[in-house]
Enzyme design. Structure first.
Site, PDB file in Angstrom:
ATOM      1  N   CYS A 120      -5.687   2.511  -1.822  1.00 18.90           N
ATOM      2  CA  CYS A 120      -7.218   1.466  -2.975  1.00 18.90           C
ATOM      3  C   CYS A 120      -7.496   2.144  -3.527  1.00 18.90           C
ATOM      4  O   CYS A 120      -8.508   3.558  -3.830  1.00 18.90           O
ATOM      5  CB  CYS A 120      -7.761   0.998  -1.989  1.00 18.90           C
ATOM      6  N   GLU A 121      -7.328   1.989  -5.503  1.00 21.66           N
ATOM      7  CA  GLU A 121      -7.389   2.749  -6.572  1.00 21.66           C
ATOM      8  C   GLU A 121      -9.327   2.477  -7.352  1.00 21.66           C
ATOM      9  O   GLU A 121      -9.122   2.688  -7.676  1.00 21.66           O
ATOM     10  CB  GLU A 121      -6.540   1.982  -7.276  1.00 21.66           C
ATOM     11  N   HIS A 122      -9.829   1.392  -6.279  1.00 20.54           N
ATOM     12  CA  HIS A 122     -11.046   1.138  -6.630  1.00 20.54           C
ATOM     13  C   HIS A 122     -12.247   2.252  -5.687  1.00 20.54           C
ATOM     14  O   HIS A 122     -12.633   1.946  -5.868  1.00 20.54           O
ATOM     15  CB  HIS A 122     -11.107  -0.333  -6.307  1.00 20.54           C
ATOM     16  N   HIS A 123     -11.407   2.733  -4.567  1.00 17.49           N
ATOM     17  CA  HIS A 123     -12.304   3.779  -3.457  1.00 17.49           C
ATOM     18  C   HIS A 123     -11.569   4.931  -2.983  1.00 17.49           C
ATOM     19  O   HIS A 123     -11.707   5.237  -2.823  1.00 17.49           O
ATOM     20  CB  HIS A 123     -13.178   2.383  -2.686  1.00 17.49           C
ATOM     21  N   GLN A 161      -2.268  -3.822  -3.427  1.00 13.80           N
ATOM     22  CA  GLN A 161      -1.577  -4.856  -2.587  1.00 13.80           C
ATOM     23  C   GLN A 161      -0.256  -5.719  -3.689  1.00 13.80           C
ATOM     24  O   GLN A 161       0.491  -5.605  -3.024  1.00 13.80           O
ATOM     25  CB  GLN A 161      -1.837  -5.204  -1.695  1.00 13.80           C
ATOM     26  N   HIS A 189      -6.822  -2.679   5.163  1.00 10.36           N
ATOM     27  CA  HIS A 189      -8.121  -1.776   3.338  1.00 10.36           C
ATOM     28  C   HIS A 189      -8.631  -1.506   4.860  1.00 10.36           C
ATOM     29  O   HIS A 189      -9.419  -2.159   4.537  1.00 10.36           O
ATOM     30  CB  HIS A 189      -8.412  -3.063   2.759  1.00 10.36           C
ATOM     31  N   CYS A 191     -10.538   0.296   2.577  1.00  6.51           N
ATOM     32  CA  CYS A 191     -12.329  -0.418   1.788  1.00  6.51           C
ATOM     33  C   CYS A 191     -12.832  -1.238   2.305  1.00  6.51           C
ATOM     34  O   CYS A 191     -14.026  -1.865   1.602  1.00  6.51           O
ATOM     35  CB  CYS A 191     -11.835  -0.680   0.573  1.00  6.51           C
TER      36      CYS A 191
END
Length: 229
Positions: A120-123, A161, A189, A191
């Site tokens: 995940c590019e956010h976390h 995704q 996910h 996250c």
């Protein structure tokens, strides 16, 4: 709906710029990269990441003199560059060799349950699950292992995704010179599971259909197949 059926969130390209909440924002289907993303060699990137990760571990209070920890910064750096984010480098893009469709097979070909691991590019925590792909030949066919390699190439980068689903579809359209492609992704996910809400049971489903796969008959044939045991 059967318990094992995939719940789909079908999307068009324009939807990918919408905001999905405070912690889930997407951009275009291209992975955001700076123009100088490949100015440094892999070895230079590994050395820099090693130094930065060592500093992170120091800030966290970890004892880098410990035998178990002193090699961690370099291991993480090599993992990032050579493994889990290797799909950022276009030099690693698989070459899709095509073959003549000598059998004149004009029905869909389905490759289901392709296991993938992404982040995940956010976390920067893992996303993992299954990709199901189908296409209808326009005169050429692709080696089955190349479909898996295309999936892995786009998975091995910081992702969301929705973007991953579209990137796989567009790459197959380009490689096969066909508009008739269907892609479904069913993923967990971490996250969501290992932080935040801590929901360990939910899964996320996305789909992207083009050409004949937008027609209900073809789409339902594909979905019925991937949901069958």
């Amino acid at each position: 709906m059967k318990p094992k059926e995939i719940l789909l969130n079908t999307q068009h390209e324009k939807d990918l710029v919408d905001e999905f909440g405070d912690d889930h924002v997407t951009s275009s289907y291209d992975t955001p990269l700076r123009p100088d993303a490949f100015a440094m060699s892999d070895d230079e990137k590994i050395k820099k990441i090693e130094g930065h990760f060592k500093e992170i571990m120091n800030i966290l209070g970890l004892d880098l003199n410990d035998d178990s920890l002193n090699g961690t910064p370099k291991r993480v750096a090599k993992m990032y560059v050579k493994e889990v984010f290797s799909g950022l480098n276009p030099d690693n893009k698989p070459h899709a060799r095509l073959f003549e469709n000598k059998y004149k097979y004009d029905q869909m070909l389905v490759e289901k349950d392709i296991t993938f691991y992404s982040h995940c590019e956010h976390h920067f925590v893992p996303i993992y699950g299954k990709v199901h792909v189908a296409y209808i030949s326009s005169g050429k066919v692709i080696g089955l292992s190349k479909i898996n390699r295309i999936v892995q190439y786009y998975a091995k980068r910081p992702q969301v995704q929705e973007r991953l689903t579209v990137q796989i579809s567009k790459e197959l359209q380009k490689a096969l010179n066909t508009e008739d492609v269907g892609v479904v992704v069913d993923a967990t996910h971490l996250c969501v599971a290992s932080r935040g809400v801590g929901d360990t049971n939910s899964k996320t489903g996305t789909a992207y259909f083009t050409g004949k796969f937008k027609e209900n008959q073809t789409k339902n044939e594909f979905l019925n197949y991937i949901n069958s045991k």
